[in-house]
Scaffold this active site. Structure first.
Site, PDB file in Angstrom:
ATOM      1  N   HIS A  82     -23.671 -10.625  36.480  1.00  0.00           N
ATOM      2  CA  HIS A  82     -22.536 -10.095  35.471  1.00  0.00           C
ATOM      3  C   HIS A  82     -23.555  -8.610  35.194  1.00  0.00           C
ATOM      4  O   HIS A  82     -24.177  -8.717  34.221  1.00  0.00           O
ATOM      5  CB  HIS A  82     -21.926  -9.669  34.910  1.00  0.00           C
ATOM      6  CG  HIS A  82     -20.653  -8.118  34.929  1.00  0.00           C
ATOM      7  ND1 HIS A  82     -19.761  -7.692  35.179  1.00  0.00           N
ATOM      8  CD2 HIS A  82     -20.983  -7.546  33.481  1.00  0.00           C
ATOM      9  CE1 HIS A  82     -19.089  -6.708  34.952  1.00  0.00           C
ATOM     10  NE2 HIS A  82     -19.892  -5.896  33.721  1.00  0.00           N
ATOM     11  N   ASP A 161      -6.297  -6.018  33.315  1.00  0.00           N
ATOM     12  CA  ASP A 161      -7.280  -5.411  33.073  1.00  0.00           C
ATOM     13  C   ASP A 161      -7.344  -3.821  33.209  1.00  0.00           C
ATOM     14  O   ASP A 161      -7.186  -2.624  33.288  1.00  0.00           O
ATOM     15  CB  ASP A 161      -8.721  -6.146  33.579  1.00  0.00           C
ATOM     16  CG  ASP A 161      -9.929  -4.785  33.347  1.00  0.00           C
ATOM     17  OD1 ASP A 161     -10.144  -4.746  32.131  1.00  0.00           O
ATOM     18  OD2 ASP A 161     -10.587  -4.563  34.409  1.00  0.00           O
ATOM     19  N   ARG A 168      -8.025   2.836  28.888  1.00  0.00           N
ATOM     20  CA  ARG A 168      -9.002   2.841  28.119  1.00  0.00           C
ATOM     21  C   ARG A 168      -9.922   4.584  27.926  1.00  0.00           C
ATOM     22  O   ARG A 168     -10.527   4.899  27.676  1.00  0.00           O
ATOM     23  CB  ARG A 168      -9.760   1.876  27.800  1.00  0.00           C
ATOM     24  CG  ARG A 168      -8.612   0.519  26.855  1.00  0.00           C
ATOM     25  CD  ARG A 168     -10.019  -0.659  27.882  1.00  0.00           C
ATOM     26  NE  ARG A 168     -11.428  -0.657  27.718  1.00  0.00           N
ATOM     27  CZ  ARG A 168     -12.435  -1.418  27.743  1.00  0.00           C
ATOM     28  NH1 ARG A 168     -11.867  -1.898  29.151  1.00  0.00           N
ATOM     29  NH2 ARG A 168     -13.364  -1.025  27.392  1.00  0.00           N
ATOM     30  N   SER A 183     -12.489  -7.319  28.699  1.00  0.00           N
ATOM     31  CA  SER A 183     -12.457  -6.985  30.513  1.00  0.00           C
ATOM     32  C   SER A 183     -13.219  -7.741  31.569  1.00  0.00           C
ATOM     33  O   SER A 183     -12.890  -8.265  32.838  1.00  0.00           O
ATOM     34  CB  SER A 183     -12.965  -5.767  30.185  1.00  0.00           C
ATOM     35  OG  SER A 183     -13.030  -4.759  31.763  1.00  0.00           O
ATOM     36  N   LYS A 187     -12.535 -11.205  34.438  1.00  0.00           N
ATOM     37  CA  LYS A 187     -12.693 -10.721  35.994  1.00  0.00           C
ATOM     38  C   LYS A 187     -13.288 -12.074  36.125  1.00  0.00           C
ATOM     39  O   LYS A 187     -13.084 -12.720  37.612  1.00  0.00           O
ATOM     40  CB  LYS A 187     -13.154  -9.704  36.132  1.00  0.00           C
ATOM     41  CG  LYS A 187     -11.967  -8.440  35.787  1.00  0.00           C
ATOM     42  CD  LYS A 187     -12.699  -7.162  36.290  1.00  0.00           C
ATOM     43  CE  LYS A 187     -13.061  -6.919  34.894  1.00  0.00           C
ATOM     44  NZ  LYS A 187     -13.418  -5.368  34.890  1.00  0.00           N
TER      45      LYS A 187
END
Ligand code: URA
Length: 433
Positions: A82, A161, A168, A183, A187
């Site tokens: 990620h 999320d 947000r 967040s 995931k």
């Protein structure tokens, strides 16, 4: 339980219990808690922070708000990656096939772009015919047959999320370390991988502006991953320019393929992708030292197996694999326009965020979630940090729709100049294990 009490506790800097956090996340996702109350709590979290226990509880509650991918039918340690996001970041397209070619299954769920950020899904969508929203069964088949799978999230991964991120986004509460941690990690945990390499960007265009902030975020995500039994490691990487020469979807596919062919091997994009891939091989058990992992990465480039894995992934999922060898089969722009330097000097930094927004204006990105992209348009960045530029040197080539008249000054303004020489620092700022 009353949402008012949770907001009040956090406003005063207190800690919420796992039960309170689960109550909030469930209520935010199913609509039984009003958006204004969730927004107030988000703002209180931004100011007051969360303890590690609270961040863990928030991550779990968000993970459990939706479905979880079961990858247990695929043998081996499944390794994901990620990145916290950067303009021109196409590392997934490069390292996914490399890692898979080394025998490590690489399952990746990716997003679409919004605003200045591009999305891996949009980049893959520029390959004609390639299916980018796979079903669970298709995702698993891709992972089994090519060891690489990339898709928009299947099923209903972490719906809480989606809800909280949208809030947000409009309440200036994105930049909070516990909220970002929960967040991302909710995931990633729901995605089912056993191991994860994180690329935490640091710099003026990133969420985390300083090394200290980036380190805190990386440590927070690593702690949450470890608490859930994940093998996890983070690299903190500098972001003071777009990554690579391409910004725009089909252009980014071209650059990724060029790197898989062995071109641009010294570029920061290539070096970063190779290092991330090597870290993934270490976590996946395909190598025991970084040196061994890096050698394996280079072998997949030299023997063509990484590019062949990408071809197989594309063909298996309905795409035109020939487009990877013949770029004229990819979406094309209407015209090319050169932007040249209006002064001389040394390049100190290139504002990736501003270039991402300009690429969005060209049609490569979305202003609104429902915008339809022009996959062939984008920007070729010729300028590089540290470079000495003379007046009239080529800075950017803009690939636009026919007839578009971009504002050259806006592109020139993305360059931060210096009068003297610059020695660019290393792209790798720190590693966190
Ligand atoms: N990316 C995410 O998925 N979530 C955040 O909060 C920030 C970046």
């Amino acid at each position: 339980m009353r949402m008012y009490d949770l907001i009040y506790t956090k406003k005063l800097g207190g800690a919420l219990t796992p039960g309170q956090i689960a109550f909030w996340v469930k209520g935010a996702a199913d609509g039984t808690i009003a958006d204004e109350q969730s927004a107030a709590l988000l703002m209180a979290i931004c100011w007051r922070g969360m303890t590690t226990e609270e961040t863990l509880a928030l991550t779990l509650a968000m993970r459990d708000s939706g479905t979880r991918m079961d990858l247990s039918s695929v043998p081996g340690i499944k390794v994901d990656k990620h990145s916290t996001g950067g303009v021109g970041d196409k590392t997934t397209l490069i390292l996914g096939p490399i890692v898979a070619a080394c025998g490590v299954p690489c399952p990746m769920f990716s997003g679409r772009g919004l605003g200045h950020t591009g999305g891996t899904i949009d980049k893959f969508a520029s390959i004609p015919g390639l299916k980018v929203e796979l079903t669970d069964a298709e995702f698993l088949r891709s992972l089994r047959e090519t060891r690489f799978a990339n898709s928009a999230p299947t099923g209903d991964i972490a719906p809480a999320d989606k809800k909280l991120y949208a809030l947000r986004d409009v309440t200036a509460t994105v930049e909070s370390i516990p909220l970002i941690t929960a967040s991302i990690m909710s995931k990633k945990l729901a995605g089912g991988a056993d191991a994860l390499v994180l690329d935490v960007k640091c710099g003026p265009g990133a969420f985390m502006k300083t090394l200290e902030e980036a380190r805190t975020l990386a440590e927070s995500m690593v702690a949450v991953g470890k608490a859930h039994g994940m093998r996890i490691r983070a690299l903190i990487t500098r972001m003071d320019a777009p990554l690579g020469w391409a910004i725009g979807n089909a252009l980014e596919v071209m650059e990724s393929v060029e790197i898989l062919r062995g071109e641009h091997a010294d570029s920061e994009l290539a070096q970063m992708s190779f290092r991330l891939a090597a870290e993934m091989l270490l976590l996946g058990g395909a190598a025991t030292t970084l040196e061994e992992a890096e050698t394996k990465v280079q072998t997949t480039l030299r023997d063509g197996s990484a590019l062949e894995t990408l071809r197989r992934f594309v063909a298996l999922n309905g795409g035109d694999a020939k487009a990877l060898d013949d770029f004229s089969r990819l979406p094309q722009p209407g015209q090319a326009i050169e932007v040249r330097a209006d002064r001389a000097g040394y390049i100190q930094a290139i504002d990736g965020r501003a270039l991402g927004l300009l690429a969005m204006e060209l049609g490569a990105g979305r202003k609104d979630r429902n915008d339809v992209l022009d996959l062939g348009v984008g920007i070729r960045v010729h300028a590089a940090v540290g470079q000495e530029v003379k007046e009239d040197d080529l800075l950017f080539t803009l690939f636009t729709k026919a007839g578009a008249q971009p504002d050259h000054a806006a592109y020139q303004a993305t360059i931060q100049w210096n009068e003297g020489t610059i020695s660019p620092s290393s792209w790798l700022l720190a590693t966190i294990a």
